[in-house]
Design a protein around this motif. Sequence first.
Motif, PDB file in Angstrom:
ATOM      1  N   PRO A 182       9.217   2.288  -6.949  1.00 29.55           N
ATOM      2  CA  PRO A 182       8.303   1.970  -6.176  1.00 29.55           C
ATOM      3  C   PRO A 182       6.875   2.490  -6.889  1.00 29.55           C
ATOM      4  N   LEU A 183       5.646   1.788  -5.786  1.00 32.34           N
ATOM      5  CA  LEU A 183       5.064   2.159  -6.468  1.00 32.34           C
ATOM      6  C   LEU A 183       3.685   1.798  -4.877  1.00 32.34           C
ATOM      7  N   LEU A 184       2.904   2.841  -5.819  1.00 29.28           N
ATOM      8  CA  LEU A 184       1.575   3.546  -4.094  1.00 29.28           C
ATOM      9  C   LEU A 184       0.681   3.045  -4.486  1.00 29.28           C
ATOM     10  N   ARG A 185       0.105   2.171  -3.764  1.00 29.70           N
ATOM     11  CA  ARG A 185      -1.489   1.764  -3.676  1.00 29.70           C
ATOM     12  C   ARG A 185      -2.042   3.390  -3.172  1.00 29.70           C
ATOM     13  N   LYS A 186      -3.043   3.461  -3.822  1.00 34.70           N
ATOM     14  CA  LYS A 186      -3.748   4.355  -4.312  1.00 34.70           C
ATOM     15  C   LYS A 186      -5.230   3.636  -3.457  1.00 34.70           C
ATOM     16  N   ASP A 187      -5.670   4.479  -2.510  1.00 33.62           N
ATOM     17  CA  ASP A 187      -6.954   4.062  -1.772  1.00 33.62           C
ATOM     18  C   ASP A 187      -7.382   4.624  -1.183  1.00 33.62           C
ATOM     19  N   PHE A 188      -8.597   4.007   0.100  1.00 31.23           N
ATOM     20  CA  PHE A 188      -8.925   4.417   0.786  1.00 31.23           C
ATOM     21  C   PHE A 188      -8.349   3.647   2.015  1.00 31.23           C
ATOM     22  N   VAL A 189      -7.380   3.750   2.665  1.00 33.88           N
ATOM     23  CA  VAL A 189      -7.194   2.663   3.803  1.00 33.88           C
ATOM     24  C   VAL A 189      -7.770   2.938   4.937  1.00 33.88           C
ATOM     25  N   VAL A 190      -9.057   1.262   5.291  1.00 35.89           N
ATOM     26  CA  VAL A 190      -9.509   1.424   6.779  1.00 35.89           C
ATOM     27  C   VAL A 190      -9.279   0.519   7.070  1.00 35.89           C
ATOM     28  N   ASP A 191      -8.726  -0.418   7.327  1.00 37.70           N
ATOM     29  CA  ASP A 191      -9.017  -1.629   7.499  1.00 37.70           C
ATOM     30  C   ASP A 191      -7.433  -2.042   7.443  1.00 37.70           C
ATOM     31  N   GLU A 192      -6.991  -3.229   8.288  1.00 40.72           N
ATOM     32  CA  GLU A 192      -4.886  -3.491   8.078  1.00 40.72           C
ATOM     33  C   GLU A 192      -5.304  -4.864   7.088  1.00 40.72           C
ATOM     34  N   TYR A 193      -6.302  -5.061   7.012  1.00 39.52           N
ATOM     35  CA  TYR A 193      -6.515  -6.563   5.542  1.00 39.52           C
ATOM     36  C   TYR A 193      -6.100  -5.421   4.062  1.00 39.52           C
ATOM     37  N   GLN A 194      -6.331  -4.205   3.934  1.00 37.42           N
ATOM     38  CA  GLN A 194      -6.060  -3.436   2.707  1.00 37.42           C
ATOM     39  C   GLN A 194      -3.841  -3.091   2.715  1.00 37.42           C
ATOM     40  N   LEU A 195      -3.430  -3.224   3.676  1.00 32.80           N
ATOM     41  CA  LEU A 195      -2.386  -3.145   3.522  1.00 32.80           C
ATOM     42  C   LEU A 195      -1.409  -4.941   2.988  1.00 32.80           C
ATOM     43  N   ILE A 196      -1.673  -5.486   4.458  1.00 32.57           N
ATOM     44  CA  ILE A 196      -2.142  -7.078   3.626  1.00 32.57           C
ATOM     45  C   ILE A 196      -2.283  -7.133   2.127  1.00 32.57           C
ATOM     46  N   GLU A 197      -3.122  -6.680   1.784  1.00 35.61           N
ATOM     47  CA  GLU A 197      -3.123  -6.751   0.534  1.00 35.61           C
ATOM     48  C   GLU A 197      -2.662  -5.588  -0.076  1.00 35.61           C
ATOM     49  N   ALA A 198      -2.256  -5.164   0.117  1.00 39.87           N
ATOM     50  CA  ALA A 198      -0.753  -4.530  -0.559  1.00 39.87           C
ATOM     51  C   ALA A 198       0.658  -4.491  -1.261  1.00 39.87           C
ATOM     52  N   LYS A 199       0.505  -4.985   0.325  1.00 46.11           N
ATOM     53  CA  LYS A 199       1.712  -6.145   0.097  1.00 46.11           C
ATOM     54  C   LYS A 199       1.823  -7.740  -0.785  1.00 46.11           C
ATOM     55  N   SER A 200       0.904  -7.804  -1.160  1.00 48.63           N
ATOM     56  CA  SER A 200       0.733  -9.162  -1.568  1.00 48.63           C
ATOM     57  C   SER A 200       0.514  -8.574  -3.495  1.00 48.63           C
ATOM     58  N   ASP A 220      -5.968  -5.260  -9.820  1.00 48.80           N
ATOM     59  CA  ASP A 220      -5.443  -6.028 -11.191  1.00 48.80           C
ATOM     60  C   ASP A 220      -4.657  -4.802 -11.264  1.00 48.80           C
ATOM     61  N   ASP A 221      -4.753  -3.097 -11.407  1.00 52.83           N
ATOM     62  CA  ASP A 221      -3.927  -2.786 -12.125  1.00 52.83           C
ATOM     63  C   ASP A 221      -2.698  -2.728 -11.449  1.00 52.83           C
ATOM     64  N   LEU A 222      -2.377  -2.760 -10.132  1.00 51.74           N
ATOM     65  CA  LEU A 222      -1.458  -2.921  -9.203  1.00 51.74           C
ATOM     66  C   LEU A 222      -0.460  -3.909 -10.244  1.00 51.74           C
ATOM     67  N   LEU A 223      -0.954  -5.205 -10.294  1.00 53.11           N
ATOM     68  CA  LEU A 223      -0.397  -6.037 -10.601  1.00 53.11           C
ATOM     69  C   LEU A 223       0.299  -5.880 -11.329  1.00 53.11           C
ATOM     70  N   ALA A 224      -0.473  -5.427 -12.349  1.00 57.04           N
ATOM     71  CA  ALA A 224      -0.077  -5.656 -14.026  1.00 57.04           C
ATOM     72  C   ALA A 224       0.981  -4.103 -13.286  1.00 57.04           C
TER      73      ALA A 224
END
Length: 260
Positions: free
Chosen positions: A113-131, A101-105
């Motif tokens: 440009p927005l960087l999603r700063k997180d600990f990516v371990v799964d492609e799900y998080q990449l699709i979520e980042a795009k969404s 929600d912080d990134l959405l806000a």
Amino acid sequence: MTILDKIIEHKIKEVATRKEYLPISKLEQRPLFDIAPLSAKAWVTSPNRSGIIAEFKRKSPSKGLINGNVKVSDVTSAYVEAGASAISVLTDEEFFGGSVDDLLASRGVHRAPLLRKDFVVDEYQLIEAKSIGADLVLLIAACLEPKKLKELAMTAKNLGLEVLMEVHNEDELKGHLNEHLDLVGVNNRNLKTFEVSVETSKRLSSLIPNEFLKISESGISDPSTIRELKDFGFDGFLIGENFMKTEDPGKACKEFIEAI
């Protein structure tokens, strides 16, 4: 078990839960998923911007609470007005107090440009980042085997996202470089001791191929350090705590950029 081990262990469980709660098919239906991402590479190297990737971070495992009194929309919009080239938003909740929600806000109040700063371990998080409107994702070499990091980087590029790979030492850098990366970040914080030294960036600078933008991360608190690191070929500089520890992070960012 190190703090990084604990974070990754928790993240794997967290992602499994999120998949059940919000499957990929739902993520792909979100309006932001179809919007073409911005290029952080272009913004970081633009002569009209500062090269600063300004970060919104409430807390960290090493520092505890950094700033719990400011709104992400206010701070990140102020960062952009100050001349930041990109915005980094922590989306890890358990250890950093962030959320998607912080990134959405943040996405709702600016078009940098927005960087999603997180600990990516799964492609799900990449699709979520795009969404949720991210343009750039972080892949941490210390968290991923080289093969897995390359697969995730390729998936991110297929989604139109740019990729920042973070390394802490020579072994991580040499073992994880691949053709799907856009930016290579050197984290100046030692994961074992939590000591910070920009000498790490200087030492690794010549080992990063010129095809990647070079980003120095952590421990930058003096504008003179930016000028020094530029002499070592660094294009961008990720700064969070130095701004966030003040009452007005946006103002701190503006004054820092003006002093470069």
